[in-house]
Every structure is written in structure tokens, then in C-alpha cells.
Scaffold this active site. Sequence first.
Site, PDB file in Angstrom:
ATOM      1  N   GLU A 159       1.048   5.173   0.885  1.00  0.00           N
ATOM      2  CA  GLU A 159       0.285   6.166   1.645  1.00  0.00           C
ATOM      3  C   GLU A 159      -0.305   7.173   0.671  1.00  0.00           C
ATOM      4  O   GLU A 159       0.323   7.556  -0.304  1.00  0.00           O
ATOM      5  CB  GLU A 159       1.199   6.851   2.660  1.00  0.00           C
ATOM      6  CG  GLU A 159       1.620   5.889   3.758  1.00  0.00           C
ATOM      7  CD  GLU A 159       2.265   6.600   4.942  1.00  0.00           C
ATOM      8  OE1 GLU A 159       3.326   6.146   5.393  1.00  0.00           O
ATOM      9  OE2 GLU A 159       1.696   7.608   5.399  1.00  0.00           O
ATOM     10  N   CYS A 162       8.525   3.429   4.882  1.00  0.00           N
ATOM     11  CA  CYS A 162       8.833   2.102   4.322  1.00  0.00           C
ATOM     12  C   CYS A 162      10.197   2.010   3.655  1.00  0.00           C
ATOM     13  O   CYS A 162      11.042   1.227   4.087  1.00  0.00           O
ATOM     14  CB  CYS A 162       7.733   1.688   3.366  1.00  0.00           C
ATOM     15  SG  CYS A 162       6.162   1.569   4.204  1.00  0.00           S
ATOM     16  N   LEU A 184       0.840  -1.206   0.000  1.00  0.00           N
ATOM     17  CA  LEU A 184       0.000   0.000   0.000  1.00  0.00           C
ATOM     18  C   LEU A 184       0.870   1.251   0.000  1.00  0.00           C
ATOM     19  O   LEU A 184       1.810   1.346   0.786  1.00  0.00           O
ATOM     20  CB  LEU A 184      -0.892   0.015   1.249  1.00  0.00           C
ATOM     21  CG  LEU A 184      -1.720  -1.262   1.534  1.00  0.00           C
ATOM     22  CD1 LEU A 184      -2.489  -1.109   2.854  1.00  0.00           C
ATOM     23  CD2 LEU A 184      -2.649  -1.577   0.383  1.00  0.00           C
TER      24      LEU A 184
HETATM   25  C1  UDX Z   1       5.949   2.569  -0.641  1.00  0.00           C
HETATM   26  C2  UDX Z   1       5.628   1.571  -1.739  1.00  0.00           C
HETATM   27  O1  UDX Z   1       5.275   2.276  -2.920  1.00  0.00           O
HETATM   28  C3  UDX Z   1       4.463   0.681  -1.306  1.00  0.00           C
HETATM   29  O2  UDX Z   1       4.210  -0.292  -2.301  1.00  0.00           O
HETATM   30  C4  UDX Z   1       4.858  -0.013   0.006  1.00  0.00           C
HETATM   31  O3  UDX Z   1       3.826  -0.863   0.469  1.00  0.00           O
HETATM   32  C5  UDX Z   1       5.170   1.030   1.061  1.00  0.00           C
HETATM   33  O4  UDX Z   1       6.221   1.892   0.615  1.00  0.00           O
HETATM   34  P1  UDX Z   1       5.016   4.839   0.258  1.00  0.00           P
HETATM   35  O5  UDX Z   1       6.276   4.823   1.076  1.00  0.00           O
HETATM   36  O6  UDX Z   1       3.729   5.147   0.916  1.00  0.00           O
HETATM   37  O7  UDX Z   1       4.836   3.390  -0.472  1.00  0.00           O
HETATM   38  O8  UDX Z   1       5.201   5.946  -0.849  1.00  0.00           O
HETATM   39  P2  UDX Z   1       5.672   5.973  -2.373  1.00  0.00           P
HETATM   40  O9  UDX Z   1       4.607   6.593  -3.155  1.00  0.00           O
HETATM   41  O10 UDX Z   1       6.206   4.681  -2.800  1.00  0.00           O
HETATM   42  O11 UDX Z   1       6.899   7.028  -2.291  1.00  0.00           O
HETATM   43  C6  UDX Z   1       8.000   6.688  -1.478  1.00  0.00           C
HETATM   44  C7  UDX Z   1       9.010   7.825  -1.576  1.00  0.00           C
HETATM   45  O12 UDX Z   1       9.590   7.865  -2.879  1.00  0.00           O
HETATM   46  C8  UDX Z   1       8.407   9.215  -1.345  1.00  0.00           C
HETATM   47  O13 UDX Z   1       9.323   9.983  -0.582  1.00  0.00           O
HETATM   48  C9  UDX Z   1       8.290   9.800  -2.751  1.00  0.00           C
HETATM   49  O14 UDX Z   1       8.396  11.209  -2.751  1.00  0.00           O
HETATM   50  C10 UDX Z   1       9.485   9.170  -3.433  1.00  0.00           C
HETATM   51  N1  UDX Z   1       9.332   9.044  -4.881  1.00  0.00           N
HETATM   52  C11 UDX Z   1       8.395   8.196  -5.376  1.00  0.00           C
HETATM   53  C12 UDX Z   1      10.190   9.748  -5.710  1.00  0.00           C
HETATM   54  O15 UDX Z   1      11.037  10.518  -5.249  1.00  0.00           O
HETATM   55  N2  UDX Z   1      10.079   9.602  -7.052  1.00  0.00           N
HETATM   56  C13 UDX Z   1       9.142   8.774  -7.593  1.00  0.00           C
HETATM   57  O16 UDX Z   1       9.074   8.684  -8.816  1.00  0.00           O
HETATM   58  C14 UDX Z   1       8.265   8.057  -6.739  1.00  0.00           C
END
Ligand code: UDX
Length: 435
Positions: A155, A263, A153
Site C-alpha cells: 500500500e 496483509c 503490492l
Molecule cells: C505488504 C508486502 O510488503 C506486500 O508485498 C504484500 O503484497 C502486502 O503486504 P503492506 O502491508 O502494504 O505490503 O506494507 P509494507 O510496506 O510491507 O509494511 C507492512 C508493515 O511493516 C507496516 O506496518 C510497516 O510499518 C512495517 N514495516 C515495514 C516495519 O516496521 N519496518 C520495515 O522495515 C518495513
Amino acid sequence: MRVVMVGTGYVGLVSGVCFADFGHDVICVDKDPAKIETLNAGGIPIFEPGLEALVAKNVRAKRLSFTTDLKAAMKEADAVFIAVGTPSRRGDGYADLSFVYAASEEIAQYMEGFTVIVTKSTVPVGTGDEVEKIIEKHHDTDSFAVVSNPEFLREGAAITDFKRPDRVVVGTENPKAKEIMRALYRPLFINETPILFTSRRTSELIKYAANSFLATKITFINEIADLCEAVGANVQEVAKGIGLDKRIGSKFLHAGPGYGGSCFPKDTLALARTAEEANVSLSIVSSVIDANEARKRRMAHKVIDALGGDLTGKTIAVLGLAFKPNTDDMRDAPSLTIIPRLQDKGAVIRAYDPEAIEEAKGLLKDVIYMDGPYACLEGADALVIITEWDEFRALDLRRVKAALSKPDVIDLRNIYQPKAMQAAGFNYNSVGRPD
Ligand code: UDX
């Protein structure tokens, strides 16, 4: 099916309410009476779009309830999910499993009939074996099964991710447990969601491998962004150019200030520790961890350099504090690394975030919190965008320019386009794009 969800944090609450919305009877259990009291009064302790309405709908339908009484909840339970926190242990990065083991001990006391105990929390490879040993102290091995069922999931998109997952992963070799897990997820088969049955340890590793790969993909494009700045290329177009290759895919190629959240930082560290214990080198994961931490620090220097080095007495307006949009979560947010470094250089920080200010107040000192983007900008010497909330994507640039005492903008999420910003008269800096 009767489902008990132990833990009403972001994973437990979302998983519990979605199982209820599938038609199952769900009892969410938490040790924290205040949390349960809030939930029973219709309040939601976390910010997750759509969660409040979904909880209210299922409580009204009497498919969802909240209690601190695990014993009562366990009556006739078909499946008990362990969805408690597994934070990084202070200092060494190992996953703290004390809450998982405490929940297992309690569950073992109250089990009746064949029960499936499901680890939904992200747990290191082998944790299911430890949970099994705890339960075995109280019950015959043929009266229960410990199953791994990791969550994927995001957030801010957690309900969608639960109801329309790319896949469901289930780690068990027990036929009865397989049947119960199939029944739990049956509503997903309407749209042919693949359910992958594998061994428990494989399932546990899939979760860490998935998050570590996503963290690696982000860190890769972040480093390419640095190269783009040095050679005059555009990282967004590089991302597009490589992402059109179906073997790479376009997702998670947005360059930014580094990843944060509850995560990626925790799971990459825990996987690195698992590898160390197994005497296996995961050099890529280890370098991703280091590269990401260094990047967040470097982003502060990017801002300092863009503003001439000495920030003494400069007021900087920061838009966005949460680790990403659509959440109030500040865990490992880049703002926690960037803002103190700007303050160390003498800057006065004014900040606005649609949801995370209350969380931020306990983490960022001497910040002036404002109640909107333009109020935050008024009279500031520079604007720094750290989180790409939708409401920052279409600011009235005339108002922004008029509000700023100097037209200096550092956009760490590439929300705006360099040419348009320069045409509007801004000194515009961003990530991996020729300024
Ligand atoms: C993540 C995983 O996507 C999810 O599948 C798992 O269960 C939990 O961890 P989450 O941590 O909620 O989810 O956020 P996510 O949307 O994955 O972004 C994680 C981090 O990466 C954020 O800081 C976001 O800003 C960063 N990010 C994400 C980037 O810098 N670039 C991107 O292209 C995508």
C-alpha cells in the site's frame, strides 16, 4: 486482451487500472453499487498515490470501465481475476473465503469459451482446487483453467509495485492458460521482469511464505532493537551492518512499533492455520505473530514509562495513525493498540494524520483530531510519533519545543537522531538507540 476484475478494493482497482494501462481492455466489477457509482463519477474509494490520475487516463482512453453487471462484463472475457477480500475469519484467524467462492459461483454462470479464472486475492494453499470444483459443476474441465497469480503490492507503492515487480508468479500447468497469462503480462518483459510458472499450490504458498518472511525480518530487527536498548547499541547501525550482506539485504530492517496492515497480520495467521491443518510446525511464524502483538502493547508501556508512569490529565500529541505512511489504512495499525492504553492511564490524546483521520474516527474513541502537526502539538505535555509520514521528518524543532509544555518526545519510528534532539533540549526516546 479482455480482462474482468472482480472486486474493486485496493488489489482489484490497482491491478485493473494497471492492466488497462498496459493496453488491455478491463472491466472492473463490484457488487457494491455505491463503489461503482463513485468510480464512474471519477472518485476513488481508497487512498493510493497516483491511482486517481491513472484511472482517469484509462477511463478517458476507453480501456477501463466499472459495472455491477458481471454477466455483461464476462462477454468474450479472456481472463477473469478474483480480487475480492479474504479477511481473517473472526476468532480463529482462518482466511474467510466466502467472497472468493461466491465470485467463483457467479463467474461459472456467465463464462463463454475458454476462460482463465485467476485468483489474485491472497488465498490459502488449495483454494484454487476448490474454485476448480465450483466451476467444474457448470463447465467441462477443458473449457477453463483456474490459475493462481498472487499480488505483491505494498500500500502506498502499489502502482509502482505492479508496473515494476521483482517477479510475476503464475500457478498453472495448463498450456493455454500459460499463453494467456504471458500475453497479459507481456508489457513487463520490456524490462525483463522474470515470470515464474509453477504449480497452483506452490504459487499460493509463495505469497504466504513471502509475506511471512518479511514479517519475520521486521520482527527480528524489532527484537534486536530491544537488545540494543539493553546493551547500549544502535539498531539502525546494526541494521546497516547486517544489511550490507547481500544475503540479508537492507530492506525491511527498520525497527519500529510492530507491523500492521491488511496483509502481514492476516497472512501470518492464515499460514499458521494452514500448517496446523497439515500437522506441520511453523514455530517461527507462530512466534512472529505473538512477538508482534506483544510489541505493540509494549510500545504503549514504553511511552507510559518515558512519561513517568502516571498520565492522569496529561495531554499527549500523537503524530501518525495509519499503519504506515502514504495510506489511509488503519487495519492492525499500532496506534490502535497504543492509544487506548495511554487513555487507560489517564492521558488525553490529540492526534493528527495526513490521510487516516476519517478511518481512525470509527476506531479510536475520545481522541481529539487536529488538522495539522503544530496544532496537534500546541500545549501538549508530550509528543509521540507513531507513523513516519514525510511531513513529520522535518518539523521546525524550535516550534515543536515552544508548542510543548514539556520537551518530551517519544519517536517510535526513529525519524530523528538522539544527539540532535538532545542538543535541541528534548527528553528524547526512540527505538533501539542509546538515548
Ligand atoms: C505488504 C508486502 O510488503 C506486500 O508485498 C504484500 O503484497 C502486502 O503486504 P503492506 O502491508 O502494504 O505490503 O506494507 P509494507 O510496506 O510491507 O509494511 C507492512 C508493515 O511493516 C507496516 O506496518 C510497516 O510499518 C512495517 N514495516 C515495514 C516495519 O516496521 N519496518 C520495515 O522495515 C518495513
